[in-house]
Design a protein around this motif. Sequence first.
Motif, PDB file in Angstrom:
ATOM      1  N   LEU A  22       1.781  49.515  25.015  1.00 14.52           N
ATOM      2  CA  LEU A  22       2.311  50.211  24.179  1.00 14.52           C
ATOM      3  C   LEU A  22       3.541  51.192  24.127  1.00 14.52           C
ATOM      4  O   LEU A  22       4.628  51.447  23.386  1.00 14.52           O
ATOM      5  N   TYR A  23       3.785  51.344  25.414  1.00 15.58           N
ATOM      6  CA  TYR A  23       5.018  52.325  26.438  1.00 15.58           C
ATOM      7  C   TYR A  23       6.136  52.272  27.236  1.00 15.58           C
ATOM      8  O   TYR A  23       6.968  52.375  27.685  1.00 15.58           O
ATOM      9  N   SER A  24       5.354  50.209  27.205  1.00 20.50           N
ATOM     10  CA  SER A  24       6.671  49.728  28.040  1.00 20.50           C
ATOM     11  C   SER A  24       7.039  48.416  26.594  1.00 20.50           C
ATOM     12  O   SER A  24       8.253  48.023  27.560  1.00 20.50           O
ATOM     13  N   GLY A  25       6.311  47.897  25.940  1.00 18.66           N
ATOM     14  CA  GLY A  25       6.363  47.101  25.292  1.00 18.66           C
ATOM     15  C   GLY A  25       5.876  46.285  24.240  1.00 18.66           C
ATOM     16  O   GLY A  25       4.621  46.505  24.091  1.00 18.66           O
ATOM     17  N   THR A  26       6.664  46.784  23.158  1.00 19.67           N
ATOM     18  CA  THR A  26       5.368  46.776  21.288  1.00 19.67           C
ATOM     19  C   THR A  26       4.654  45.856  21.057  1.00 19.67           C
ATOM     20  O   THR A  26       5.221  44.448  21.817  1.00 19.67           O
ATOM     21  N   ALA A  27       4.359  45.575  20.454  1.00 17.83           N
ATOM     22  CA  ALA A  27       3.759  44.309  19.270  1.00 17.83           C
ATOM     23  C   ALA A  27       4.490  43.367  18.969  1.00 17.83           C
ATOM     24  O   ALA A  27       5.332  43.946  18.821  1.00 17.83           O
ATOM     25  N   PRO A  28       4.349  42.297  18.875  1.00 17.36           N
ATOM     26  CA  PRO A  28       5.135  41.249  18.136  1.00 17.36           C
ATOM     27  C   PRO A  28       5.720  42.046  17.041  1.00 17.36           C
ATOM     28  O   PRO A  28       5.191  41.882  16.201  1.00 17.36           O
ATOM     29  N   GLY A  29       7.302  41.963  17.001  1.00 18.58           N
ATOM     30  CA  GLY A  29       7.690  41.725  15.515  1.00 18.58           C
ATOM     31  C   GLY A  29       7.331  43.829  15.084  1.00 18.58           C
ATOM     32  O   GLY A  29       8.105  44.101  14.033  1.00 18.58           O
ATOM     33  N   ALA A  30       6.906  44.264  15.974  1.00 13.24           N
ATOM     34  CA  ALA A  30       7.002  46.444  15.524  1.00 13.24           C
ATOM     35  C   ALA A  30       7.329  47.125  16.503  1.00 13.24           C
ATOM     36  O   ALA A  30       8.118  48.293  16.144  1.00 13.24           O
ATOM     37  N   SER A  31       8.498  45.976  16.788  1.00 17.71           N
ATOM     38  CA  SER A  31      10.068  47.034  18.042  1.00 17.71           C
ATOM     39  C   SER A  31      10.712  47.775  16.715  1.00 17.71           C
ATOM     40  O   SER A  31      11.223  47.031  16.273  1.00 17.71           O
ATOM     41  N   GLN A  32      11.373  49.156  17.371  1.00 21.18           N
ATOM     42  CA  GLN A  32      12.711  49.811  16.640  1.00 21.18           C
ATOM     43  C   GLN A  32      13.478  49.532  16.776  1.00 21.18           C
ATOM     44  O   GLN A  32      14.696  49.431  16.227  1.00 21.18           O
ATOM     45  N   HIS A  33      13.461  48.431  18.442  1.00 25.63           N
ATOM     46  CA  HIS A  33      14.731  47.647  18.513  1.00 25.63           C
ATOM     47  C   HIS A  33      14.767  46.453  16.985  1.00 25.63           C
ATOM     48  O   HIS A  33      16.746  46.676  17.039  1.00 25.63           O
ATOM     49  N   ILE A  34      13.615  46.589  16.664  1.00 24.38           N
ATOM     50  CA  ILE A  34      14.585  45.346  15.783  1.00 24.38           C
ATOM     51  C   ILE A  34      15.295  45.259  14.556  1.00 24.38           C
ATOM     52  O   ILE A  34      16.265  45.151  13.596  1.00 24.38           O
ATOM     53  N   SER A  35      15.634  47.157  13.868  1.00 23.65           N
ATOM     54  CA  SER A  35      16.111  48.071  13.341  1.00 23.65           C
ATOM     55  C   SER A  35      17.165  48.359  13.506  1.00 23.65           C
ATOM     56  O   SER A  35      18.328  48.442  13.073  1.00 23.65           O
ATOM     57  N   MET A  36      17.408  47.811  14.607  1.00 26.86           N
ATOM     58  CA  MET A  36      18.504  48.413  15.402  1.00 26.86           C
ATOM     59  C   MET A  36      19.234  49.584  15.444  1.00 26.86           C
ATOM     60  O   MET A  36      20.538  50.337  15.133  1.00 26.86           O
ATOM     61  N   LEU A  37      18.057  50.269  15.119  1.00 29.13           N
ATOM     62  CA  LEU A  37      18.192  52.330  15.647  1.00 29.13           C
ATOM     63  C   LEU A  37      17.799  52.609  16.664  1.00 29.13           C
ATOM     64  O   LEU A  37      17.404  54.133  17.164  1.00 29.13           O
ATOM     65  N   ALA A  38      17.545  51.726  17.696  1.00 28.93           N
ATOM     66  CA  ALA A  38      17.428  51.966  18.965  1.00 28.93           C
ATOM     67  C   ALA A  38      17.594  51.430  20.369  1.00 28.93           C
ATOM     68  O   ALA A  38      17.949  50.023  20.344  1.00 28.93           O
ATOM     69  N   LEU A  39      17.766  52.274  21.256  1.00 26.27           N
ATOM     70  CA  LEU A  39      18.367  51.823  22.388  1.00 26.27           C
ATOM     71  C   LEU A  39      17.756  52.132  23.948  1.00 26.27           C
ATOM     72  O   LEU A  39      17.524  53.477  24.412  1.00 26.27           O
ATOM     73  N   ASP A  40      17.779  51.406  24.732  1.00 19.98           N
ATOM     74  CA  ASP A  40      17.646  52.080  26.044  1.00 19.98           C
ATOM     75  C   ASP A  40      18.966  51.834  26.755  1.00 19.98           C
ATOM     76  O   ASP A  40      19.454  51.123  26.516  1.00 19.98           O
ATOM     77  N   ILE A  41      18.685  53.411  27.158  1.00 23.72           N
ATOM     78  CA  ILE A  41      19.460  53.465  28.226  1.00 23.72           C
ATOM     79  C   ILE A  41      19.947  53.936  29.769  1.00 23.72           C
ATOM     80  O   ILE A  41      18.578  53.950  29.884  1.00 23.72           O
TER      81      ILE A  41
END
Length: 285
Positions: A209-228
């Motif tokens: 969970l610290y490097s890849g979340t469960a399918p369908g649970a990623s904050q990136h789905i909401s488009m409110l997350a960014l890897d920098i």
Amino acid sequence: MPDFSDPKKEFASTLSHSNARVVRAPKVTANTAKMAPHQSLREQNLTPRLPVPAVNDWVAQRLLKEYGAIFVAQGNVVRPPAIIFTNPTDCITWQSRLNIRRENIGGIYIELQTEAMNALLAAREEAVRKNLRITPRGTWAARRSYRDTEKIWSRRVVPGLAFWRRRGKLSAREAARIQELAPARQVKEILRLEAQGLYFSKNFSKSILYSGTAPGASQHISMLALDINENHQAAVRAILARHGWFQTVISDLPHFTYLGTTQNKLPALGLKKTVKNKRIYWTPA
């Protein structure tokens, strides 16, 4: 974008841009209902009508604990309607209703909710003035689909099952059984194994969970997350925080979440501050 230096302007509407791709979406703001005696600050500020997991649903409870900061995001963003999307169709349908802005940053096209993108661009402008850069970490840095999250999850699970099988911790039969499970059941099995010390991160030393979340649970789905890319620079992290972007997943070093408010207001939303290796993370209390 919201002006976080002035509390009166914090919930102002997002600016319109000629190059923005906008789809109408319902406006979501903080839950201002009176707090019931048994509710925590986090529960008070969760997305309205968010299905809160039952006490015995330990998988959903764990996901909410690890990624739940996004459910108290403020401003004119739209928060996810569920802790986890269970299929691609629901995910696509929900994403299609969001106000989205697409930009080419450093040669990589990324999509975020409009307010989050406006804040990111403002942070980038501040960074330039200080001879710093803020750039996305690859093509999956921002928006992700349900299928994207499945692929990332699989890239951790398949090598992990092979690793623990080689070390005699799993039989070939058991590893094959887990690999063939549907995502929801597989998540439960992987987290069960991790509770026994069989971790599935890239180096098998910490939770998946610290490097890849469960399918369908990623904050990136909401488009409110960014890897920098420049996440290791304290000055960059400080700039991002001034524009509403914070680290919300402990040990996921590149990952930042748009919470749309100032740092001093995060505790009142039910988030707690954790300092690890000189980084500040904000997670559900």
